[in-house]
Design an enzyme around this catalytic site. Structure first.
Site, PDB file in Angstrom:
ATOM      1  N   ASN A  69       0.841  -1.201   0.000  1.00 45.22           N
ATOM      2  CA  ASN A  69       0.000   0.000   0.000  1.00 45.22           C
ATOM      3  C   ASN A  69       0.876   1.251   0.000  1.00 45.22           C
ATOM      4  O   ASN A  69       1.911   1.311   0.663  1.00 45.22           O
ATOM      5  CB  ASN A  69      -1.004  -0.002   1.156  1.00 45.22           C
ATOM      6  CG  ASN A  69      -0.373  -0.111   2.528  1.00 45.22           C
ATOM      7  OD1 ASN A  69       0.610  -0.801   2.723  1.00 45.22           O
ATOM      8  ND2 ASN A  69      -0.943   0.590   3.496  1.00 45.22           N
TER       9      ASN A  69
ATOM     10  N   GLU B   6      -2.886  -4.977  -2.866  1.00 43.11           N
ATOM     11  CA  GLU B   6      -3.300  -5.981  -3.860  1.00 43.11           C
ATOM     12  C   GLU B   6      -3.559  -5.337  -5.219  1.00 43.11           C
ATOM     13  O   GLU B   6      -3.345  -5.944  -6.266  1.00 43.11           O
ATOM     14  CB  GLU B   6      -4.512  -6.800  -3.387  1.00 43.11           C
ATOM     15  CG  GLU B   6      -5.735  -6.032  -2.983  1.00 43.11           C
ATOM     16  CD  GLU B   6      -5.713  -5.594  -1.517  1.00 43.11           C
ATOM     17  OE1 GLU B   6      -4.704  -5.035  -1.064  1.00 43.11           O
ATOM     18  OE2 GLU B   6      -6.742  -5.788  -0.847  1.00 43.11           O
TER      19      GLU B   6
ATOM     20  N   CYS C 279     -10.210  -5.331   0.505  1.00 41.12           N
ATOM     21  CA  CYS C 279     -11.355  -4.411   0.574  1.00 41.12           C
ATOM     22  C   CYS C 279     -12.325  -4.701  -0.580  1.00 41.12           C
ATOM     23  O   CYS C 279     -11.985  -5.384  -1.550  1.00 41.12           O
ATOM     24  CB  CYS C 279     -10.874  -2.962   0.530  1.00 41.12           C
ATOM     25  SG  CYS C 279     -10.333  -2.426  -1.098  1.00 41.12           S
TER      26      CYS C 279
ATOM     27  N   CYS D   4     -11.170  -3.776  -4.163  1.00 42.49           N
ATOM     28  CA  CYS D   4     -10.171  -4.692  -4.724  1.00 42.49           C
ATOM     29  C   CYS D   4     -10.802  -6.027  -5.104  1.00 42.49           C
ATOM     30  O   CYS D   4     -10.386  -6.665  -6.069  1.00 42.49           O
ATOM     31  CB  CYS D   4      -9.003  -4.886  -3.756  1.00 42.49           C
ATOM     32  SG  CYS D   4      -7.946  -3.424  -3.696  1.00 42.49           S
TER      33      CYS D   4
HETATM   34  N1  THU Z   1      -5.325  -1.414   2.406  1.00 46.69           N
HETATM   35  C1  THU Z   1      -4.786  -2.307   1.524  1.00 46.69           C
HETATM   36  O1  THU Z   1      -3.636  -2.179   1.104  1.00 46.69           O
HETATM   37  N2  THU Z   1      -5.563  -3.331   1.114  1.00 46.69           N
HETATM   38  C2  THU Z   1      -6.870  -3.535   1.511  1.00 46.69           C
HETATM   39  O2  THU Z   1      -7.543  -4.427   1.016  1.00 46.69           O
HETATM   40  C3  THU Z   1      -7.442  -2.674   2.534  1.00 46.69           C
HETATM   41  C4  THU Z   1      -6.656  -1.497   2.948  1.00 46.69           C
HETATM   42  C5  THU Z   1      -4.500  -0.280   2.840  1.00 46.69           C
HETATM   43  C6  THU Z   1      -5.024   1.053   2.373  1.00 46.69           C
HETATM   44  C7  THU Z   1      -4.438   1.971   3.385  1.00 46.69           C
HETATM   45  O3  THU Z   1      -3.147   2.381   2.925  1.00 46.69           O
HETATM   46  C8  THU Z   1      -4.269   1.141   4.639  1.00 46.69           C
HETATM   47  O4  THU Z   1      -4.469  -0.201   4.239  1.00 46.69           O
HETATM   48  C9  THU Z   1      -5.219   1.467   5.769  1.00 46.69           C
HETATM   49  O5  THU Z   1      -6.462   1.707   5.346  1.00 46.69           O
END
Ligand code: THU
Length: 128
Positions: A44, A57, A88, A91
């Site tokens: 992320n 992802e 999430c 995604c």
């Molecule tokens: N995040 C992800 O990388 N993947 C997910 O499926 C959910 C959330 C990240 C986004 C953000 O940078 C951090 O987690 C907290 O919300």
């Protein structure tokens, strides 16, 4: 498949260190495997303009697609917290568009869950 899972989990954990969780402090790493065995990692990446931040992802998926990878078999998603980190909703939809059959590999401190995307997104949006 068990070998793939091991490689994916390891790669997703390694990707955690490249994460830029400058606002949330929440690190996520991901790795996707294509039919030919190529791996693509993601993490992320957050931005001061918060809506520009991207999920781990999504980065892994876009890297794979933009390098011509096809037949994406599985994606691992790891959180630095050691807890199961489900992808999430956005995604899930994105993965569905490009790889509806993909397996979702979710390691935590105590287990590795392997789910079908269809279990996580039983009623995807389909344009028809
Ligand atoms: N995040 C992800 O990388 N993947 C997910 O499926 C959910 C959330 C990240 C986004 C953000 O940078 C951090 O987690 C907290 O919300």
């Amino acid at each position: 498949m068990p070998q793939d899972i091991e490689r994916l989990v390891k790669a997703s954990k390694e990707a955690l260190s490249f994460s830029r969780p400058v606002y949330s402090g929440f690190r996520v790493g991901a790795a996707v495997i294509a039919h030919d065995g190529r791996l693509f990692t993601g993490c992320n990446l957050e931005n001061a303009s918060l809506t520009l931040s991207v999920c781990a992802e999504r980065v892994a998926l876009m890297k794979a697609l933009s390098e011509g990878a096809t037949g994406l078999r599985a994606i691992a998603i790891t959180c630095a917290s050691g807890k199961t980190c489900y992808p999430c909703g956005s995604c899930r939809q994105l993965l569905f568009e490009y790889a509806p059959e993909i397996k979702i590999v979710l390691p935590s401190r105590s287990s590795i869950k392997v789910l079908d995307l269809k279990e996580l997104l039983p009623m995807p949006f389909i344009k028809k």
